[in-house]
Design a protein around this motif. Structure first.
Motif, PDB file in Angstrom:
ATOM      1  N   PRO A 137       0.822  -1.213   0.000  1.00 53.42           N
ATOM      2  CA  PRO A 137       0.000   0.000   0.000  1.00 53.42           C
ATOM      3  C   PRO A 137       0.852   1.257   0.000  1.00 53.42           C
ATOM      4  O   PRO A 137       1.780   1.381   0.798  1.00 53.42           O
ATOM      5  CB  PRO A 137      -0.812  -0.122   1.299  1.00 53.42           C
ATOM      6  CG  PRO A 137      -0.748  -1.562   1.666  1.00 53.42           C
ATOM      7  CD  PRO A 137       0.573  -2.057   1.162  1.00 53.42           C
ATOM      8  N   PHE A 138       0.558   2.177  -0.907  1.00 47.59           N
ATOM      9  CA  PHE A 138       1.257   3.462  -0.994  1.00 47.59           C
ATOM     10  C   PHE A 138       2.772   3.272  -0.979  1.00 47.59           C
ATOM     11  O   PHE A 138       3.490   3.988  -0.282  1.00 47.59           O
ATOM     12  CB  PHE A 138       0.827   4.383   0.149  1.00 47.59           C
ATOM     13  CG  PHE A 138      -0.631   4.733   0.106  1.00 47.59           C
ATOM     14  CD1 PHE A 138      -1.109   5.627  -0.840  1.00 47.59           C
ATOM     15  CD2 PHE A 138      -1.527   4.152   0.988  1.00 47.59           C
ATOM     16  CE1 PHE A 138      -2.456   5.948  -0.894  1.00 47.59           C
ATOM     17  CE2 PHE A 138      -2.879   4.469   0.933  1.00 47.59           C
ATOM     18  CZ  PHE A 138      -3.350   5.357  -0.004  1.00 47.59           C
TER      19      PHE A 138
ATOM     20  N   ALA B 256       0.728  13.870  -0.230  1.00 48.14           N
ATOM     21  CA  ALA B 256      -0.567  14.517  -0.423  1.00 48.14           C
ATOM     22  C   ALA B 256      -1.663  13.520  -0.768  1.00 48.14           C
ATOM     23  O   ALA B 256      -2.805  13.632  -0.289  1.00 48.14           O
ATOM     24  CB  ALA B 256      -0.447  15.593  -1.503  1.00 48.14           C
ATOM     25  N   ASP B 257      -1.348  12.512  -1.609  1.00 48.87           N
ATOM     26  CA  ASP B 257      -2.360  11.522  -2.010  1.00 48.87           C
ATOM     27  C   ASP B 257      -2.826  10.712  -0.803  1.00 48.87           C
ATOM     28  O   ASP B 257      -4.025  10.464  -0.616  1.00 48.87           O
ATOM     29  CB  ASP B 257      -1.785  10.583  -3.079  1.00 48.87           C
ATOM     30  CG  ASP B 257      -1.649  11.278  -4.423  1.00 48.87           C
ATOM     31  OD1 ASP B 257      -2.316  12.316  -4.607  1.00 48.87           O
ATOM     32  OD2 ASP B 257      -0.894  10.772  -5.263  1.00 48.87           O
ATOM     33  N   VAL B 258      -1.868  10.281   0.016  1.00 47.54           N
ATOM     34  CA  VAL B 258      -2.215   9.494   1.196  1.00 47.54           C
ATOM     35  C   VAL B 258      -3.050  10.332   2.158  1.00 47.54           C
ATOM     36  O   VAL B 258      -4.058   9.879   2.717  1.00 47.54           O
ATOM     37  CB  VAL B 258      -0.946   8.982   1.894  1.00 47.54           C
ATOM     38  CG1 VAL B 258      -1.305   8.222   3.162  1.00 47.54           C
ATOM     39  CG2 VAL B 258      -0.140   8.085   0.957  1.00 47.54           C
ATOM     40  N   THR B 259      -2.642  11.581   2.337  1.00 50.01           N
ATOM     41  CA  THR B 259      -3.362  12.454   3.255  1.00 50.01           C
ATOM     42  C   THR B 259      -4.792  12.693   2.799  1.00 50.01           C
ATOM     43  O   THR B 259      -5.729  12.718   3.608  1.00 50.01           O
ATOM     44  CB  THR B 259      -2.620  13.793   3.387  1.00 50.01           C
ATOM     45  OG1 THR B 259      -1.294  13.554   3.886  1.00 50.01           O
ATOM     46  CG2 THR B 259      -3.345  14.739   4.341  1.00 50.01           C
TER      47      THR B 259
ATOM     48  N   GLY C 172       0.925  11.175   9.876  1.00 52.48           N
ATOM     49  CA  GLY C 172       0.102  12.206   9.297  1.00 52.48           C
ATOM     50  C   GLY C 172      -0.723  12.889  10.373  1.00 52.48           C
ATOM     51  O   GLY C 172      -0.430  12.754  11.572  1.00 52.48           O
ATOM     52  N   PHE C 173      -1.762  13.577   9.958  1.00 48.95           N
ATOM     53  CA  PHE C 173      -2.555  14.329  10.928  1.00 48.95           C
ATOM     54  C   PHE C 173      -3.178  13.424  11.983  1.00 48.95           C
ATOM     55  O   PHE C 173      -3.493  13.852  13.096  1.00 48.95           O
ATOM     56  CB  PHE C 173      -3.625  15.153  10.213  1.00 48.95           C
ATOM     57  CG  PHE C 173      -4.722  14.335   9.581  1.00 48.95           C
ATOM     58  CD1 PHE C 173      -5.817  13.885  10.319  1.00 48.95           C
ATOM     59  CD2 PHE C 173      -4.662  14.002   8.248  1.00 48.95           C
ATOM     60  CE1 PHE C 173      -6.817  13.129   9.735  1.00 48.95           C
ATOM     61  CE2 PHE C 173      -5.668  13.233   7.645  1.00 48.95           C
ATOM     62  CZ  PHE C 173      -6.739  12.804   8.391  1.00 48.95           C
TER      63      PHE C 173
END
Length: 490
Positions: free
Chosen positions: A438-439, A448-451, A486-487
């Motif tokens: 994955p990713f 950016a795509d994952v986020t 990430g966030f």
């Protein structure tokens, strides 16, 4: 020197011969071997269901036997592997008739004629075990004689092998439809096996006529030699101590070049995966069908389904090749293994190229770019799976306002039904190094795509009633976000 005679005890020897591991197809094929060795032109195999009296017979119009020869044939190991044999003799140990028959039935009857007069001998294993003596009977009961008379017909020469009191069917009744279905299912397996093992004897100028319950046995050619798209590698000949071994490799056509009937037929009795590999012949009789002979690093994988290699071994090399009593397994001599391994690897790579090309065509946008839902590619030695953004349904759902529930359900269903399993199987190399991740499997800061994907999942959970803290906790436990920062980790 003093000595004692120690003959084998009948019950123990019968148990040993009966447990050599014969399947029913292999046992029948062993009896057919004797018919071919006797120069038979016509061979009939008959399976007859009659409840507890169910029987199997193999009849031929071969040379037949005199009474003395018949007794020798019925004697266990009367002719060993060192006995002198004719060029067409498919025998090996001198126990095939007995071991094959004892593995399937409690009564073995053989009747034979070399000059118009039929002679019969019978082994009844129940009587042998109860008396402790090898009593070979020259008469049979009325019911058995009736069967033999019908099988002889007007023939004046030949041999009939009859099995009665078959193992597993002794207590069946007319109401036992399950046993009857099993019997005829076994019959179909035997017929297919005979067509595979004796295919070379069923074709050509000097072919035999083999019938199974009255219908001609169809030969099965594992190499599709008459198909114009078959790739034939140059044959090789390698000297051995007692002659030479001939090896010829074939790469079968891919699915697009085969009709549905050709594709099904080429799969053979055991299916495409089990039929790949070496086909070892001994005096034109197939011994081993579809096996990589235990060679180092060679195993059956679907991307090699089109690879088949014919190996012709002289019968005089039986010992070097480790031919077993059932004539169903062989082990190549040590000196020949590097040659076979080299040829196998070349053939397998050619076969994989054909299958891989087909897989790429199926995975990518070939012809109409709107056909395929998935794309599968190899990037930096790893497999990468992507949904085809050019597909009309994907584009429709992706447009603003296009994510109607019915359309989304249709897309999800389409993705479920078109998972590119076959393409992944074809393109996947041995091991797990090229497994899709994955990713890209990054254990680092999400891009950016994952986020964006994580944000949509986060908002969906919040809209569903979870608090932001609960949504973040759940996101941190999801793959692949549990491996990325990430966030949701702050």
């Amino acid at each position: 020197m003093s000595y004692e005679l120690a003959p084998p005890e009948p019950a123990g020897l019968i148990a040993t011969l009966s447990s050599l591991g014969y399947s029913l197809p292999a046992a029948v094929a062993d009896i057919v071997d004797n018919s071919i060795s006797a120069d038979a032109v016509r061979i009939d195999v008959e399976f007859t269901w009659a409840d507890a009296d169910t029987w199997i017979a193999v009849s031929d119009d071969g040379n037949g036997m005199s009474p003395g020869e018949l007794v020798t044939a019925m004697t266990v190991a009367a002719r060993g592997p060192q006995a002198e044999r004719s060029a067409g003799d498919l025998g090996r140990f001198g126990v095939g008739l007995k071991s094959a028959s004892f593995s399937q039935a409690r009564q073995l009857v053989v009747t034979s004629s070399a000059s118009g007069e039929w002679h019969t001998r019978c082994w009844d294993l129940d009587l042998v075990e109860s008396t402790g003596e090898w009593r070979l009977f020259s008469q049979v009961d009325t019911q058995t004689e009736t069967i033999l008379t019908r099988l002889r017909g007007d023939g004046h020469r030949g041999t009939i092998v009859l099995w009665r009191r078959l193992n597993g069917y002794a207590n069946t009744t007319k109401q036992d439809t399950k046993a009857q279905k099993q019997f005829y299912a076994e019959a179909r397996r035997v017929e297919e096996h005979l067509g595979m093992v004796f295919a070379r004897f069923l074709t050509g100028a000097h072919k035999r006529q083999m019938r199974f319950s009255g219908a001609a046995v169809k030969p099965w050619d594992p190499f599709l030699m008459q198909h114009p798209s078959v790739l034939r590698l140059p044959p090789e000949r390698h000297p051995v101590r007692d002659g030479e071994v001939r090896v010829e490799a074939f790469v079968l056509p891919g699915t697009p070049r085969l009709t549905p009937a050709e594709q099904e037929g080429a799969g053979g009795p055991n299916g495409w995966l089990d039929q790949q590999g070496f086909y070892v012949y001994r005096r034109d009789r197939l011994i081993l069908a579809g096996d990589w002979l235990g060679l180092r690093g060679l195993r059956k994988e679907e991307k090699y389904n089109l690879a088949r290699i014919a190996v012709d071994v002289p019968a005089e090399a039986d010992f070097e090749w480790g031919v077993d009593v059932r004539k169903s397994s062989m082990v190549p001599p040590v000196g020949l293994r590097p040659t076979l391994e080299r040829l196998a690897r070349v053939t397998r790579e050619r076969a994989a190229d054909v299958v891989r090309h087909r897989g790429l065509v199926a995975a990518r946008t070939h012809g109409d770019p709107l056909v395929y839902t998935w794309k599968v590619n190899r990037v930096d030695e790893r497999l990468v799976c992507r949904i085809n953004r050019s597909h009309p349904l994907v584009q429709s759902v992706s447009r603003p306002g296009g994510a109607e529930p019915a359309r989304v359900r249709a897309l999800l269903r389409l993705l479920e039904e078109t998972v590119p399993v076959a393409t992944l199987r074809v393109m996947h190399e041995t091991g797990t190094e090229d497994d899709p991740e994955p990713f890209a499997g990054s254990v680092a800061e999400a891009d950016a795509d994952v986020t964006e994907v994580a944000q949509q999942i986060f908002e969906a959970m919040v809209a569903g009633g979870r608090s932001p803290a609960e949504a973040s906790d759940r996101l941190r436990s999801m793959s692949p976000f549990d491996q990325l920062r990430g966030f949701w980790t702050s």
